[in-house]
Every structure is written in structure tokens, then in C-alpha cells.
Design an enzyme around this catalytic site. Structure first.
Site, PDB file in Angstrom:
ATOM      1  N   TYR A 278       0.878  -1.178   0.000  1.00 34.32           N
ATOM      2  CA  TYR A 278       0.000   0.000   0.000  1.00 34.32           C
ATOM      3  C   TYR A 278       0.911   1.222   0.000  1.00 34.32           C
ATOM      4  O   TYR A 278       2.073   1.149  -0.382  1.00 34.32           O
ATOM      5  CB  TYR A 278      -0.928  -0.100   1.228  1.00 34.32           C
ATOM      6  CG  TYR A 278      -1.996   0.949   1.354  1.00 34.32           C
ATOM      7  CD1 TYR A 278      -2.763   1.351   0.260  1.00 34.32           C
ATOM      8  CD2 TYR A 278      -2.272   1.525   2.592  1.00 34.32           C
ATOM      9  CE1 TYR A 278      -3.753   2.304   0.394  1.00 34.32           C
ATOM     10  CE2 TYR A 278      -3.267   2.478   2.742  1.00 34.32           C
ATOM     11  CZ  TYR A 278      -4.002   2.860   1.632  1.00 34.32           C
ATOM     12  OH  TYR A 278      -4.981   3.811   1.774  1.00 34.32           O
TER      13      TYR A 278
ATOM     14  N   ARG B 114      -6.150   9.967 -10.684  1.00 34.44           N
ATOM     15  CA  ARG B 114      -5.484  10.737  -9.634  1.00 34.44           C
ATOM     16  C   ARG B 114      -4.915   9.750  -8.610  1.00 34.44           C
ATOM     17  O   ARG B 114      -5.429   9.601  -7.530  1.00 34.44           O
ATOM     18  CB  ARG B 114      -6.468  11.691  -8.949  1.00 34.44           C
ATOM     19  CG  ARG B 114      -5.814  12.702  -8.019  1.00 34.44           C
ATOM     20  CD  ARG B 114      -6.797  13.249  -7.011  1.00 34.44           C
ATOM     21  NE  ARG B 114      -7.304  12.233  -6.104  1.00 34.44           N
ATOM     22  CZ  ARG B 114      -6.679  11.828  -4.992  1.00 34.44           C
ATOM     23  NH1 ARG B 114      -5.511  12.343  -4.655  1.00 34.44           N
ATOM     24  NH2 ARG B 114      -7.221  10.906  -4.218  1.00 34.44           N
TER      25      ARG B 114
ATOM     26  N   LYS C 255      -5.138  -2.108  -2.222  1.00 33.03           N
ATOM     27  CA  LYS C 255      -6.242  -1.913  -1.275  1.00 33.03           C
ATOM     28  C   LYS C 255      -6.888  -3.240  -0.911  1.00 33.03           C
ATOM     29  O   LYS C 255      -7.209  -3.502   0.259  1.00 33.03           O
ATOM     30  CB  LYS C 255      -7.300  -0.986  -1.883  1.00 33.03           C
ATOM     31  CG  LYS C 255      -6.919   0.473  -1.899  1.00 33.03           C
ATOM     32  CD  LYS C 255      -7.305   1.152  -0.597  1.00 33.03           C
ATOM     33  CE  LYS C 255      -7.007   2.638  -0.653  1.00 33.03           C
ATOM     34  NZ  LYS C 255      -7.453   3.377   0.515  1.00 33.03           N
TER      35      LYS C 255
ATOM     36  N   ASN D  16      -0.213  11.935   0.557  1.00 25.31           N
ATOM     37  CA  ASN D  16       0.576  10.774   0.136  1.00 25.31           C
ATOM     38  C   ASN D  16       1.044  10.961  -1.305  1.00 25.31           C
ATOM     39  O   ASN D  16       0.428  11.708  -2.056  1.00 25.31           O
ATOM     40  CB  ASN D  16      -0.284   9.506   0.223  1.00 25.31           C
ATOM     41  CG  ASN D  16      -0.533   9.061   1.647  1.00 25.31           C
ATOM     42  OD1 ASN D  16       0.375   9.029   2.451  1.00 25.31           O
ATOM     43  ND2 ASN D  16      -1.779   8.724   1.945  1.00 25.31           N
TER      44      ASN D  16
ATOM     45  N   GLU E 197     -11.813   4.490  -5.810  1.00 29.26           N
ATOM     46  CA  GLU E 197     -10.469   4.825  -5.339  1.00 29.26           C
ATOM     47  C   GLU E 197      -9.730   5.685  -6.361  1.00 29.26           C
ATOM     48  O   GLU E 197      -9.636   5.335  -7.552  1.00 29.26           O
ATOM     49  CB  GLU E 197      -9.669   3.528  -5.097  1.00 29.26           C
ATOM     50  CG  GLU E 197      -8.277   3.738  -4.558  1.00 29.26           C
ATOM     51  CD  GLU E 197      -8.274   4.245  -3.119  1.00 29.26           C
ATOM     52  OE1 GLU E 197      -7.266   4.860  -2.726  1.00 29.26           O
ATOM     53  OE2 GLU E 197      -9.263   4.025  -2.401  1.00 29.26           O
ATOM     54  N   ASP E 198      -9.218   6.818  -5.899  1.00 33.87           N
ATOM     55  CA  ASP E 198      -8.334   7.673  -6.691  1.00 33.87           C
ATOM     56  C   ASP E 198      -8.943   8.128  -8.024  1.00 33.87           C
ATOM     57  O   ASP E 198      -8.296   8.078  -9.070  1.00 33.87           O
ATOM     58  CB  ASP E 198      -6.981   6.978  -6.909  1.00 33.87           C
ATOM     59  CG  ASP E 198      -6.124   7.028  -5.654  1.00 33.87           C
ATOM     60  OD1 ASP E 198      -6.541   7.694  -4.684  1.00 33.87           O
ATOM     61  OD2 ASP E 198      -5.063   6.387  -5.614  1.00 33.87           O
TER      62      ASP E 198
ATOM     63  N   ASP F   5     -13.303   6.027  -0.852  1.00 32.95           N
ATOM     64  CA  ASP F   5     -12.365   6.056   0.271  1.00 32.95           C
ATOM     65  C   ASP F   5     -11.629   7.384   0.368  1.00 32.95           C
ATOM     66  O   ASP F   5     -11.336   7.853   1.457  1.00 32.95           O
ATOM     67  CB  ASP F   5     -11.366   4.903   0.155  1.00 32.95           C
ATOM     68  CG  ASP F   5     -10.470   4.809   1.376  1.00 32.95           C
ATOM     69  OD1 ASP F   5     -11.005   4.792   2.499  1.00 32.95           O
ATOM     70  OD2 ASP F   5      -9.234   4.763   1.212  1.00 32.95           O
ATOM     71  N   ASP F   6     -11.329   8.009  -0.777  1.00 35.72           N
ATOM     72  CA  ASP F   6     -10.608   9.288  -0.744  1.00 35.72           C
ATOM     73  C   ASP F   6     -11.443  10.370  -0.076  1.00 35.72           C
ATOM     74  O   ASP F   6     -10.922  11.207   0.658  1.00 35.72           O
ATOM     75  CB  ASP F   6     -10.241   9.729  -2.164  1.00 35.72           C
ATOM     76  CG  ASP F   6      -9.459   8.668  -2.898  1.00 35.72           C
ATOM     77  OD1 ASP F   6      -8.379   8.312  -2.412  1.00 35.72           O
ATOM     78  OD2 ASP F   6      -9.941   8.175  -3.931  1.00 35.72           O
TER      79      ASP F   6
END
Length: 624
Positions: free
Chosen positions: A144, A197, A215, A465, A286-287, A309-310
């Protein structure tokens, strides 16, 4: 007992004997389903086909009985190894190969470790998760963040064998049939990305599949989701990364990204396809770039079991940390609405945290309209163009509620577009929260300004991150602001030696504290949707996990080594909230009525008994 089950049980006399000795393997209890991973597994392959299948391969751990039953005798060395012996051999090889696996000076040790672990994942999933769970503190940063960012940047070169599914813009009209190409009849968890992203690294196109794989590794390791029931997905609608568009080795569509209605149509088709085949699956987004993250969340969250999740996971972890920072000041969490918070970053993560923090404050203030208005006055939001006010032109609609009134900030000596250092100097905040993806944004000048904070113990959250994008390091924070601060980051850093036996604790505000528990709790509750209340319950559970003694030392997040216990507690809190909101519909033999009868302790036991563990199952061959 059905004739089918009876026939399966007769497949092996030794298995039948084991079932007689352990009747719980095929009997259901009233409260809890059979423990994950302990059922005999029917397989439709033998010989080398089994050894080449990572789902079922045990390598040298196949017993002699299984070797005879599955036509493996003579295909493996004669000595049967225990799981412990296998892991010992692998770990010895890992330490020896770490240096040898490097491609050269540009290939860091972390990527070498990823390569070695990935090879194990490709040949023996059970052993892979055994190693990951036993060494989660060391290897979570490999599978991760931060290493997964490096993996995604180099994924076209690292790709060896497919893992997951790829739905592209070229597949429009075909996704409903494509989804049946996946071999698993049951999928509990999907992590999907469009690669637009990835962490703070920007548009990585199809190479972003690495983040979905990473993930799901944590869903398995932390939440005990069965690895045969997870699916990483890439939605490839092209890329705007010019380097990838010109790279002859790039594995994705070499065209610019779809946008607008065309883009929405692709994601709509994907969602309809996966929920048609697997109606009870949970999909984690995600992203996705900010322009789509909120729109897709609002589009699907009341129709499907999904979350982002972001936006929501990051927000939950940040809320838990912010509540912990209040506790670290020696104050009760109910004092959270009094905190002055400067937020650097107004992307999907920043806005997600702001919305969650506002809701948390408002709930503590009475959960009415005036409470929501009062909560807004505690935030100052700074983006790339400075302080956001109602004077800003073309303001993002999602950021608009948090724009400060220009008349109000003039009285504070501020203006539209004021710099971060100006805002910190004038506001003297309790918390400086970074979600900007701009490494080093919390400069020495900004940190010097924070020394004048009105808080007895100011908190610095450098949450971006990967590591290179962190707004500051813990060493910089403690050396400039002083010893009496709370520090948290998104990526892992080592604690800081402050001298005289004192330690400056670096708390990693890692999303893995929450998203596995949110997913597991939703799965086991059978909740129709993932509500704000369920997410809030998860965050508050994490905030309360630390003891008073630990919090007063500046430790606001637990050790990653406790991740399975943390996940169990978070999942139980999510289930409890789903029951209270009348969203729970039950899971397997545990229907909604039975679920409501469970005490808090029984809910925890129910969660524990449904967490998969990496134990080799007994394999029984069944001809197609």
C-alpha cells in the site's frame, strides 16, 4: 442433508472421518456462520493445474493424502512442510534476495520487496496472506502507500500476469457479458479506479490498477475478506498523461480521457454490470480525480452499496485524529466544536474532511441548522490560490459552503487569496491540516507562525501521500514548533528522538484503519447502503480505541500491528449503527431479525467468526 452434500463428503474417507470428529464444519449455529476458510473446498482440477493455481496451491504443504487424491505424488519434493516451515524458508529467501532483486541504483529496496512478495502472490495466495498478516507493520507500506505509488508509476514494466479486470471505453455495450468472464461466482468486495489521480502522482492511466490490488490486499489482511471473493478493477477511459500517450510500452488506451456524458455512460454501464451479476457486492471507488469523485459518489450512494475512500475514508481517519488531538489537550471530545482548523487543500480529500468535520461538530452542537452554521465558522480553507472567500471567482461548488465571508476576514486582518502563512499568523489555529499533495507546503515560516497558536498543544496533520508529498516531516514539525505538539501524517515516518528520553510520536493517519472495517461491517450487516451514520460510527470507534494514557503522550492512532483487532471493532460499530438506522438486512444465515438480537459482545464474536484466516483448506477433487 442433501444428496449432493453427502456425495461430496463421500469423496474421501479421511475427510468423512474429519467431518465426524468436527461436526461444526457442516452445522450452522444460531448466531454465527461457519468460520471463514475452514470449509472443505471442492476443486475441479488436479496435478500440475493445481500447482499452477495460486488460489489452491499449497506447494510443499500438500499432505500425502492430498497428493494421492489430487494426482500430485512425484510432482513435489517428498518432505511435507508445515506452514511455519514454508514461511521460515520464504522469509530467509526474502532477506537474501532483497538486494539481488534490485534492477540497479534507481530501484529502491521497497520495490524489490514488492517484486518478491508479488511473485509469492502469483503462486500461493494463502501463504502470501500468511506472510502479510504476520508482518503487517513491515509490509503494509510495501503493498500500500507509499510503495504502491512507485509500483503504479512503473506498472507497465512490472506487469507479468493479469490480476483483476479491465473495463475500457472500447468495451461499451459489452460490459454486461464481460463481467461473467471473472471465474468467481461470488464477489464481496470490488475496488475500482480510473487511474486519474493516483495518490498525489496524478494521471497514471491503466497503471493505476496497482492501487486497487494493494487496497484489496489490505481488505484480506485486515478485514479477513476471502481473497477468492475480491476483485480489483480498472476503468480505462484513456489518459491525459502525455508521457504515457507516447510510451510504446504503455498497456492502456493511448487516447485522451473521455469526459462529460460519455465518461458517465461508461461508469454507469460498469456499475449496472457488476451489480447485476453480484447484487450484494460492495464497490469502493479509489483515486478518481476531484471533478468526478463527488459527482459519482452522489450519483450512486443511495442506489448501490458503495463508498469513496478518498472522500469518506480519508475524512473518517482525519476525524478520528482530530478528536484524538482534542483528547491529547486533556479535553473531552465534546470540545471539538471549539477547535480552530486551517485546512490546506480543497480537492476531494480536503472537501471530504471538511464536510465530515462540520457534521461532527454540528452533531455535538445539537444537529440543527444553527449548529451547522456555527460549525462553518471554525474552518479556514486555503488552496493553490490562497484563502477561499465568497469574493473568489469561479469557486468550486463543493468548496463554496466553506468560503469565508469577506467582511468577517477583513476584521481578522485577512483578504481573499491570503497566503497560508498569513492565515496561520492571524487565525492562530488549534489544528493545521494538510491535504494539498504539495510536499513541503508547511515551510519553516508556516511552522514558526503556528508557535503562536492559542492551543495548549497544537496539532499538525501532514496527510498527503506518498511520502514526498507530505506537507512537512515530523522532524521539521517538532524542531520548529516545539516538543508539545501532536503530529500525524498520511505516510509512515519514524518517531523523533527529542532527547532526554522523550519521543515525538509520529502518528500515521492511514485509511487502512477504517476502510477494511467499513467494508466488513457493511458486508456482515447486509446494509442496503453505506450511510453517513455508519461512517461516523467507524470514525468515533477509531477515536476511542486509544487509551487516555496513550493519547496524553501524543499517540492518537494505534499501531498497525493491531489492525485485525481494530478492524473487528470498527466493523462491529458499523453493524450496530446499521441496525439502529434499520438498514441491516443480514448476511447468509444471519437474517436481520437474528442480527438485532445480538448483544455488543455477540456482534464482536459474529465479526471475528466471519473473518477469513490464511489456513490451507482441505481440498477434495470433484469432476466437472
Amino acid at each position: 442433508m442433501s444428496s449432493k452434500l453427502y456425495g461430496q463428503m463421500r469423496a474421501s474417507s479421511s475427510l468423512l472421518k474429519r467431518l465426524k470428529q468436527n461436526p461444526w464444519l457442516f452445522q450452522w449455529s444460531r448466531s454465527f456462520t461457519t468460520m471463514e476458510g475452514h470449509r472443505p473446498t471442492m476443486v475441479h482440477k488436479r496435478s500440475l493445474d493445481i500447482l499452477h493455481d495460486p488460489w489452491f496451491n499449497k506447494g510443499t504443504a500438500f499432505t500425502m493424502t492430498e497428493r494421492d487424491r489430487l494426482d500430485l505424488r512425484g510432482l513435489l519434493p517428498p518432505n511435507v512442510m508445515s506452514t511455519e516451515q514454508q514461511i521460515e524458508r520464504f522469509m530467509a529467501d526474502l532477506k537474501r534476495l532483497e538486494v539481488q532483486a534490485r534492477d540497479g541504483p534507481s530501484d529502491p529496496y521497497a520495490l524489490a520487496k514488492w517484486r518478491i512478495l508479488n511473485r509469492l502472490h502469483d503462486r500461493n495466495e494463502t501463504m502470501y496472506y500468511n506472510v502479510l498478516i504476520a508482518n503487517i507493520e513491515e509490509y503494509a507500506p510495501i503493498v500500500y502507500t507509499p510503495t504502491v505509488g512507485l509500483v503504479c508509476q512503473n506498472y507497465s514494466g512490472l506487469f507479468r500476469r493479469p490480476r483483476g479486470m479491465y473495463f475500457s471505453a472500447e468495451d461499451r455495450g459489452e460490459m454486461m457479458s464481460m463481467v461473467y468472464n471473472w471465474p468467481a461466482d461470488q464477489v464481496d468486495m470490488i475496488v475500482v479506479t480510473d487511474g486519474s489521480r493516483i495518490l498525489g502522482l496524478g494521471d497514471l492511466g491503466v497503471q493505476g490498477i496497482g492501487i486497487a490490488i494493494g487496497k484489496l490486499d489490505l481488505y484480506v489482511a485486515a478485514a479477513g475478506i476471502n481473497p477468492q471473493r475480491v476483485l480489483p478493477v480498472m476503468i480505462d477511459v484513456g489518459t491525459n498523461n502525455e508521457k504515457l500517450l507516447k510510451d510504446p510500452l504503455y498497456l492502456g488506451l493511448q487516447r485522451h480521457r473521455l469526459d462529460g456524458d460519455e465518461y458517465i455512460a461508461v461508469v454507469d454501464e460498469f456499475m449496472e454490470a457488476v451489480f447485476t451479476r453480484w447484487p450484494h457486492v460492495i464497490v469502493q471507488f479509489e483515486d478518481f480525480q476531484s471533478k468526478w469523485a463527488f459527482k459519482l459518489l452522489q450519483r450512486y450512494r443511495t442506489t448501490y452499496r458503495m463508498f469513496n475512500d478518498d472522500v469518506q475514508g480519508t475524512a473518517g481517519v482525519a476525524i478520528a485524529g482530530l478528536l484524538g488531538a482534542v483528547r491529547a489537550q486533556g479535553r473531552p471530545m465534546i470540545d471539538f466544536p471549539k477547535q480552530k482548523i486551517v485546512v490546506a487543500g480543497a480537492g476531494s480529500a480536503g472537501i471530504g474532511v471538511l464536510n465530515a468535520a462540520r457534521k461532527t461538530m454540528a452533531r455535538m452542537l445539537g444537529n440543527n441548522e444553527s449548529a451547522f452554521e456555527s460549525a462553518l465558522r471554525q474552518f479556514w480553507v486555503v488552496d493553490a490560490n490562497g484563502l477561499i472567500t465568497d469574493e473568489r471567482e469561479n469557486i468550486d461548488p463543493d468548496a463554496l459552503p466553506f468560503a469565508r465571508k469577506i467582511k468577517e476576514i477583513h476584521r481578522q486582518g485577512l483578504r481573499e487569496g491570503a497566503s497560508l502563512v498569513e492565515v496561520v499568523k492571524q487565525v492562530k489555529p488549534d489544528v493545521l491540516l494538510g491535504l494539498s499533495a504539495v510536499g513541503g507546503l508547511f515551510s519553516k515560516e508556516v511552522l514558526e507562525a503556528l508557535k503562536d497558536s492559542t492551543s495548549t498543544r497544537p496539532a499538525i496533520f501532514a496527510m498527503s501521500n506518498p511520502t514526498k508529498n507530505a506537507e512537512c516531516s515530523p522532524e521539521e514539525a517538532f524542531s520548529v514548533v516545539g516538543d508539545n505538539i501532536v503530529f500525524a501524517s498520511g505516510s509512515p515516518f519514524k518517531d523523533v528522538d527529542l532527547g532526554n528520553g522523550h519521543v515525538g510520536h509520529c502518528n500515521q493517519g492511514n485509511n487502512m484503519y477504517l476502510f477494511p472495517g467499513i467494508g466488513l461491517g457493511t458486508l456482515l450487516s447486509g446494509s442496503r447502503i453505506i450511510s453517513d451514520g455508519m461512517l461516523q460510527a467507524a470514525a468515533e470507534c477509531l477515536a476511542a480505541y486509544m487509551s487516555e494514557e496513550e493519547v496524553l503522550k501524543g499517540v492518537i492512532y494505534p499501531s498497525i500491528s493491531s489492525i485485525r483487532d481494530i478492524t473487528k471493532e470498527v466493523a462491529a460499530a458499523v453493524i450496530k449503527e446499521s441496525i439502529e438506522e434499520d438498514l441491516a438486512e443480514g448476511y447468509r444465515e444471519m437474517d436481520a431479525r437474528e442480527l438485532r438480537k445480538l448483544s455488543q459482545e455477540e456482534i464482536g464474536e459474529y465479526v471475528k467468526n466471519n473473518m477469513w484466516s490464511p489456513d490451507y483448506p482441505t481440498l477434495v477433487y470433484k469432476q466437472d
